[in-house]
Design a protein around this motif. Structure first.
Motif, PDB file in Angstrom:
ATOM      1  N   ASP A 184       0.851  -1.184   0.000  1.00  0.00           N
ATOM      2  CA  ASP A 184       0.000   0.000   0.000  1.00  0.00           C
ATOM      3  C   ASP A 184       0.887   1.234   0.000  1.00  0.00           C
ATOM      4  O   ASP A 184       2.113   1.130   0.161  1.00  0.00           O
ATOM      5  CB  ASP A 184      -0.921  -0.009   1.228  1.00  0.00           C
ATOM      6  CG  ASP A 184      -2.168   0.842   1.039  1.00  0.00           C
ATOM      7  OD1 ASP A 184      -2.374   1.351  -0.082  1.00  0.00           O
ATOM      8  OD2 ASP A 184      -2.937   0.992   1.997  1.00  0.00           O
ATOM      9  N   ASP A 185       0.271   2.404  -0.170  1.00  0.00           N
ATOM     10  CA  ASP A 185       1.073   3.622  -0.229  1.00  0.00           C
ATOM     11  C   ASP A 185       1.450   4.143   1.157  1.00  0.00           C
ATOM     12  O   ASP A 185       2.582   4.566   1.363  1.00  0.00           O
ATOM     13  CB  ASP A 185       0.372   4.710  -1.059  1.00  0.00           C
ATOM     14  CG  ASP A 185      -1.069   4.946  -0.629  1.00  0.00           C
ATOM     15  OD1 ASP A 185      -1.521   4.315   0.341  1.00  0.00           O
ATOM     16  OD2 ASP A 185      -1.743   5.764  -1.283  1.00  0.00           O
ATOM     17  N   VAL A 186       0.521   4.135   2.100  1.00  0.00           N
ATOM     18  CA  VAL A 186       0.785   4.728   3.418  1.00  0.00           C
ATOM     19  C   VAL A 186       0.307   3.808   4.531  1.00  0.00           C
ATOM     20  O   VAL A 186      -0.790   3.255   4.459  1.00  0.00           O
ATOM     21  CB  VAL A 186       0.087   6.100   3.557  1.00  0.00           C
ATOM     22  CG1 VAL A 186       0.365   6.716   4.927  1.00  0.00           C
ATOM     23  CG2 VAL A 186       0.550   7.052   2.461  1.00  0.00           C
ATOM     24  N   PHE A 187       1.138   3.651   5.557  1.00  0.00           N
ATOM     25  CA  PHE A 187       0.771   2.932   6.775  1.00  0.00           C
ATOM     26  C   PHE A 187       0.556   3.975   7.863  1.00  0.00           C
ATOM     27  O   PHE A 187       1.487   4.686   8.236  1.00  0.00           O
ATOM     28  CB  PHE A 187       1.882   1.970   7.185  1.00  0.00           C
ATOM     29  CG  PHE A 187       1.567   1.110   8.392  1.00  0.00           C
ATOM     30  CD1 PHE A 187       1.196  -0.214   8.224  1.00  0.00           C
ATOM     31  CD2 PHE A 187       1.657   1.622   9.679  1.00  0.00           C
ATOM     32  CE1 PHE A 187       0.915  -1.022   9.325  1.00  0.00           C
ATOM     33  CE2 PHE A 187       1.374   0.836  10.784  1.00  0.00           C
ATOM     34  CZ  PHE A 187       1.003  -0.494  10.602  1.00  0.00           C
ATOM     35  N   THR A 188      -0.685   4.068   8.367  1.00  0.00           N
ATOM     36  CA  THR A 188      -0.980   5.016   9.437  1.00  0.00           C
ATOM     37  C   THR A 188      -1.298   4.248  10.712  1.00  0.00           C
ATOM     38  O   THR A 188      -0.481   4.161  11.612  1.00  0.00           O
ATOM     39  CB  THR A 188      -2.149   5.946   9.044  1.00  0.00           C
ATOM     40  OG1 THR A 188      -1.830   6.585   7.806  1.00  0.00           O
ATOM     41  CG2 THR A 188      -2.366   7.010  10.107  1.00  0.00           C
ATOM     42  N   THR A 189      -2.470   3.644  10.781  1.00  0.00           N
ATOM     43  CA  THR A 189      -2.821   2.810  11.929  1.00  0.00           C
ATOM     44  C   THR A 189      -2.682   1.325  11.611  1.00  0.00           C
ATOM     45  O   THR A 189      -2.720   0.493  12.518  1.00  0.00           O
ATOM     46  CB  THR A 189      -4.270   3.074  12.358  1.00  0.00           C
ATOM     47  OG1 THR A 189      -5.147   2.659  11.302  1.00  0.00           O
ATOM     48  CG2 THR A 189      -4.498   4.551  12.643  1.00  0.00           C
ATOM     49  N   GLY A 190      -2.534   0.999  10.338  1.00  0.00           N
ATOM     50  CA  GLY A 190      -2.487  -0.403   9.937  1.00  0.00           C
ATOM     51  C   GLY A 190      -3.848  -0.998   9.687  1.00  0.00           C
ATOM     52  O   GLY A 190      -3.955  -2.204   9.415  1.00  0.00           O
ATOM     53  N   ALA A 191      -4.919  -0.195   9.757  1.00  0.00           N
ATOM     54  CA  ALA A 191      -6.270  -0.733   9.619  1.00  0.00           C
ATOM     55  C   ALA A 191      -6.499  -1.352   8.244  1.00  0.00           C
ATOM     56  O   ALA A 191      -7.064  -2.448   8.132  1.00  0.00           O
ATOM     57  CB  ALA A 191      -7.299   0.374   9.870  1.00  0.00           C
TER      58      ALA A 191
END
Length: 236
Positions: A184-191
């Protein structure tokens, strides 16, 4: 002055994608200073957990690049960013440690979003990484629903928003012996990536699954997708 501006744009493009300065040699996306900064960022990949690798940290520079990748019709940025990251030993060794038979699985876009952008940035990243690692791209997932953009949601809201949103394609046959790597492009919370991993677990394929993203965002409520992702509700 106008003549020099015209010559500069002809020789060096309209300006650096990150700092916006014109009249500088580009590579073709960044000026030398921003290119150097990107190379330094690539030396410090992030590991939110042992099974997740993020190639860069979110900064104003990398935010500008992912914005161009997603909304600026610049799919070539995927290969550019991956090539820069995989020149670094730590990143390359992490992927090698995961195994020689990796299958890179892009997080799918909803068809409506795909029509808007014309391509899936996660698939572009997956192809760039797999090409460097002698892996394969496995478009095994499909998005079942897309309720609202993740940009303004809290950690728990993000998890609820994507719960059950992904599933394995009915006619897709998983290649024997391949380890899934969700891209994916961005990992924020991992949801989002967790929801993808859950789809594999339901098919008894998730035991060795990994996650690789372009960026790691520190804030749990970061607006990664910017204002371009307006709140929408689609169902299929």
């Amino acid at each position: 002055m106008k003549l020099w501006t015209g010559i500069s744009k002809f020789l060096f493009g309209n300006g650096c994608l990150a700092c916006k300065r014109g009249g500088l040699p580009l590579d073709p996306w960044l000026c030398p200073d921003c290119r150097e900064e990107l190379q330094k960022l690539a030396q410090n990949p992030r590991r939110p957990n042992p099974d997740t690798l993020c190639l860069y940290t979110m900064t104003p520079l990398t935010k500008a690049l992912v914005h161009g990748l997603k909304y600026g019709n610049m799919p070539g940025l995927a290969g550019y960013l991956v090539r820069t990251a995989l020149k670094e030993r730590e990143t390359l060794e992490t992927l090698q440690e995961w195994g020689r038979k990796l299958a890179f699985v892009p997080v799918p876009l909803h068809p409506a979003r795909m029509r808007e952008r014309g391509y899936n940035q996660a698939e572009k990243l997956a192809r760039a990484i797999s090409g460097r690692m002698n892996g394969i791209v496995a478009p095994a997932l499909e998005r079942k629903t897309f309720r609202i953009s993740q940009t303004t949601l809290s950690r728990s809201e993000r998890s609820n928003n994507v719960a059950g949103a992904f599933g394995l394609k009915k006619r897709f046959r998983w290649p024997d012996g391949r380890i899934p790597v969700i891209v994916d492009d961005v990992f924020t919370t991992g949801a989002t990536t967790t929801a993808c991993l859950y789809a594999f677990e339901k098919e008894n394929l998730g035991g060795f699954s990994k996650v690789c993203t372009l960026l790691y965002e520190e804030s749990a409520t970061a607006r990664v997708d910017f204002a371009a992702d307006t709140a929408m509700e689609w169902h299929v």
